[in-house]
Scaffold this active site. Structure first.
Site, PDB file in Angstrom:
ATOM      1  N   ARG A  54       1.409  -1.477  -0.073  1.00  0.00           N
ATOM      2  CA  ARG A  54       0.157   0.110   0.273  1.00  0.00           C
ATOM      3  C   ARG A  54       0.871   0.812  -0.345  1.00  0.00           C
ATOM      4  O   ARG A  54       1.723   1.297   1.355  1.00  0.00           O
ATOM      5  CB  ARG A  54      -0.885  -0.121   1.145  1.00  0.00           C
ATOM      6  CG  ARG A  54      -1.610   1.407   1.056  1.00  0.00           C
ATOM      7  CD  ARG A  54      -2.474   0.972   2.446  1.00  0.00           C
ATOM      8  NE  ARG A  54      -4.020   0.383   1.293  1.00  0.00           N
ATOM      9  CZ  ARG A  54      -5.117   0.499   1.685  1.00  0.00           C
ATOM     10  NH1 ARG A  54      -5.747   1.469   3.280  1.00  0.00           N
ATOM     11  NH2 ARG A  54      -6.179  -0.163   1.376  1.00  0.00           N
ATOM     12  N   HIS A  99      -7.226   1.112  -6.344  1.00  0.00           N
ATOM     13  CA  HIS A  99      -7.359   0.318  -6.164  1.00  0.00           C
ATOM     14  C   HIS A  99      -8.089  -1.552  -6.139  1.00  0.00           C
ATOM     15  O   HIS A  99      -8.998  -1.739  -6.056  1.00  0.00           O
ATOM     16  CB  HIS A  99      -8.452   0.342  -4.730  1.00  0.00           C
ATOM     17  CG  HIS A  99      -7.432   0.172  -3.298  1.00  0.00           C
ATOM     18  ND1 HIS A  99      -7.704  -1.437  -3.175  1.00  0.00           N
ATOM     19  CD2 HIS A  99      -8.731   0.794  -2.110  1.00  0.00           C
ATOM     20  CE1 HIS A  99      -7.626  -1.202  -1.465  1.00  0.00           C
ATOM     21  NE2 HIS A  99      -8.641  -0.648  -0.841  1.00  0.00           N
ATOM     22  N   GLN A 107     -10.045  -3.535  -3.889  1.00  0.00           N
ATOM     23  CA  GLN A 107     -11.077  -3.723  -3.874  1.00  0.00           C
ATOM     24  C   GLN A 107     -12.338  -4.082  -4.183  1.00  0.00           C
ATOM     25  O   GLN A 107     -13.580  -4.071  -4.570  1.00  0.00           O
ATOM     26  CB  GLN A 107     -11.849  -1.866  -3.135  1.00  0.00           C
ATOM     27  CG  GLN A 107     -12.729  -1.409  -2.976  1.00  0.00           C
ATOM     28  CD  GLN A 107     -13.195  -1.467  -1.326  1.00  0.00           C
ATOM     29  OE1 GLN A 107     -11.974  -1.908  -0.623  1.00  0.00           O
ATOM     30  NE2 GLN A 107     -14.245  -2.144  -0.995  1.00  0.00           N
ATOM     31  N   ASP A 159     -17.525   6.638  -1.236  1.00  0.00           N
ATOM     32  CA  ASP A 159     -15.499   6.806  -0.434  1.00  0.00           C
ATOM     33  C   ASP A 159     -15.613   8.049  -0.033  1.00  0.00           C
ATOM     34  O   ASP A 159     -16.628   9.727  -0.242  1.00  0.00           O
ATOM     35  CB  ASP A 159     -14.869   6.844  -1.916  1.00  0.00           C
ATOM     36  CG  ASP A 159     -13.278   6.453  -1.354  1.00  0.00           C
ATOM     37  OD1 ASP A 159     -13.024   6.002  -0.398  1.00  0.00           O
ATOM     38  OD2 ASP A 159     -12.170   6.632  -2.719  1.00  0.00           O
ATOM     39  N   CYS A 212     -16.460   1.318  -0.297  1.00  0.00           N
ATOM     40  CA  CYS A 212     -15.374   1.046   0.366  1.00  0.00           C
ATOM     41  C   CYS A 212     -15.033   0.586   1.557  1.00  0.00           C
ATOM     42  O   CYS A 212     -14.535  -0.271   1.921  1.00  0.00           O
ATOM     43  CB  CYS A 212     -14.087   1.579  -0.440  1.00  0.00           C
ATOM     44  SG  CYS A 212     -14.139   3.267  -0.447  1.00  0.00           S
ATOM     45  N   ARG A 224     -13.121  -9.053   0.958  1.00  0.00           N
ATOM     46  CA  ARG A 224     -12.106  -8.251   0.899  1.00  0.00           C
ATOM     47  C   ARG A 224     -11.257  -9.768   1.443  1.00  0.00           C
ATOM     48  O   ARG A 224     -10.406  -9.594   0.471  1.00  0.00           O
ATOM     49  CB  ARG A 224     -11.565  -7.454   1.477  1.00  0.00           C
ATOM     50  CG  ARG A 224     -12.504  -5.934   1.304  1.00  0.00           C
ATOM     51  CD  ARG A 224     -12.056  -5.790   0.568  1.00  0.00           C
ATOM     52  NE  ARG A 224     -10.996  -4.934  -0.289  1.00  0.00           N
ATOM     53  CZ  ARG A 224     -10.015  -4.501   0.731  1.00  0.00           C
ATOM     54  NH1 ARG A 224     -10.537  -2.951   1.141  1.00  0.00           N
ATOM     55  NH2 ARG A 224      -8.418  -4.430   0.532  1.00  0.00           N
TER      56      ARG A 224
HETATM   57  N1   CP Z   1     -11.470  -0.291   1.530  1.00  0.00           N
HETATM   58  C1   CP Z   1     -10.326  -0.245   2.976  1.00  0.00           C
HETATM   59  O1   CP Z   1      -9.214  -0.799   2.321  1.00  0.00           O
HETATM   60  O2   CP Z   1     -10.152   0.138   3.644  1.00  0.00           O
HETATM   61  P1   CP Z   1      -8.261  -0.100   4.396  1.00  0.00           P
HETATM   62  O3   CP Z   1      -8.381   1.341   4.067  1.00  0.00           O
HETATM   63  O4   CP Z   1      -8.998   0.001   6.356  1.00  0.00           O
HETATM   64  O5   CP Z   1      -7.588  -0.931   4.209  1.00  0.00           O
HETATM   65  N1  NVA Z   2     -10.480   6.766  -1.685  1.00  0.00           N
HETATM   66  C1  NVA Z   2      -9.826   6.275  -0.224  1.00  0.00           C
HETATM   67  C2  NVA Z   2      -9.500   4.752  -0.304  1.00  0.00           C
HETATM   68  C3  NVA Z   2      -9.564   4.584   1.041  1.00  0.00           C
HETATM   69  C4  NVA Z   2      -9.658   2.773   0.983  1.00  0.00           C
HETATM   70  C5  NVA Z   2      -8.612   7.257   0.294  1.00  0.00           C
HETATM   71  O1  NVA Z   2      -7.058   6.390  -0.391  1.00  0.00           O
HETATM   72  O2  NVA Z   2      -8.333   7.102   1.467  1.00  0.00           O
END
Ligand code: CP
Ligand code: NVA
Length: 310
Positions: free
Chosen positions: A105, A132, A135, A228, A268, A297
């Site tokens: 990430r 993502h 997701q 989101d 999400c 997930r």
């Molecule tokens: N939706 C998602 O990726 O959640 P987290 O940021 O908690 O991993």
């Molecule tokens: N768009 C959000 C998604 C979190 C899962 C972010 O990047 O924080």
């Protein structure tokens, strides 16, 4: 390694592979519900390197790897010093000699791209500023469970910022023949190259891409509204201006009056209740399937691990 041996963004995988992954995810979910766990990954490890916070993604990768009989290892960014203590190239080469896969990430998409380029193990994008894909696969699985495998002609309206989650949901829609509409304030649309790259697949699969700045108009034909946060991780300094611009784009009962009565909602997560979505909609579990999607997930990511590391 060729791009399809990684999961850097959904666009690198063809529709058949995505459908296969979703079917595997559904099978793995059934097995877990029956209390069946595999030991096929015995001796295998994945490295988990997260530059941003996470609840769902990190937990589900850790649990998923354990359920497959393997072991996740957490790599702390402050220890690794990516591109500071040593080069991305050397990190990728060394990790490739110990672990069987990397789950990353990050902010810059270029980090997952470089880890994939320099290493010799599969790299899975667990969210970057641009995509993502994990997701989107969990969303695809949940859509299969709710509506069956033929999703052609369904309309997903993403009400929010045109960044990572929107890009990957758009890619999934293009692959599975669903129409995709982005509803966002002017200036928050997806980058032109993202839309351009997906547009041939929208055409091939007989579905339509739209981007609209009027939320009420955007939801008129929606089968699903996708939500989101307005302020993504790393954008905290834009909070005030984003809250102002996105205010008319809240998913609430008033906006839903403009959508068809069968329209469902998902998110999400994490959700900022009272900003992009109301408490009322979050608590309406007849309408909102975000917790089913969150559950998936785990299964969708296990299917990805299965496909890439088995
Ligand atoms: N939706 C998602 O990726 O959640 P987290 O940021 O908690 O991993
Ligand atoms: N768009 C959000 C998604 C979190 C899962 C972010 O990047 O924080």
């Amino acid at each position: 390694m060729e791009r399809s041996k990684h999961l850097l963004r959904l666009r690198d995988w063809d529709s058949e592979r995505i459908i296969d992954i979703i079917r595997i995810a559904i099978r793995l979910k059934k097995e877990v519900k029956e209390g069946k766990y595999s030991n096929d990954f015995a001796g295998k490890t994945i490295g988990i390197f997260f530059e941003k916070p996470s609840l769902r993604t990190i937990t589900s990768f850790q649990v998923g790897m354990h359920q497959l009989g393997g072991m996740p290892i957490t790599l702390e960014p402050k220890n690794i010093g990516m591109n500071k203590r040593e080069s991305i190239m050397d990190v990728a080469r060394c990790l490739s000699r110990w672990v069987n896969g990397l789950v990353v990430r990050c902010f810059e998409q270029s980090l997952v791209e470089q880890l994939a380029e320099y290493g010799t193990i599969p790299v899975i994008n667990a969210l970057s500023d641009d995509y993502h894909p994990c997701q989107a696969l969990a969303f695809g699985q949940t859509m299969f469970e709710l509506f069956g495998e033929n999703l052609r002609g369904k309309t997903v309206v993403f009400v929010g910022d045109g960044n990572n989650v929107a890009n990957s949901i758009m890619e999934l829609c293009a692959k599975l023949g669903m129409n995709f509409t982005l509803a966002c304030p002017a200036g928050y649309e997806q980058k032109a190259n993202e839309i351009e790259l997906a547009s041939s697949e929208f055409k091939e699969n007989g579905c339509i891409y739209k981007s609209l700045n009027n939320p009420k108009e955007a939801v008129v034909n929606a089968d699903v509204l996708y939500s989101d946060v307005w302020v993504s991780m790393g954008q905290e300094q834009q909070r005030d201006s984003k809250l102002k611009h996105f205010a008319p784009f809240q998913i609430n009962s008033e906006l839903l009056k403009h959508a068809p009565s069968h329209c469902k909602v998902t998110h999400c997560l994490p959700a900022n209740r009272g900003e992009e979505i109301t408490d009322e909609i979050m608590e309406n579990t007849q309408l909102n399937f975000c917790y089913e999607e969150a559950e998936n997930r785990l299964h969708a990511q296990k299917a990805v691990l299965w496909q890439l590391l088995h």
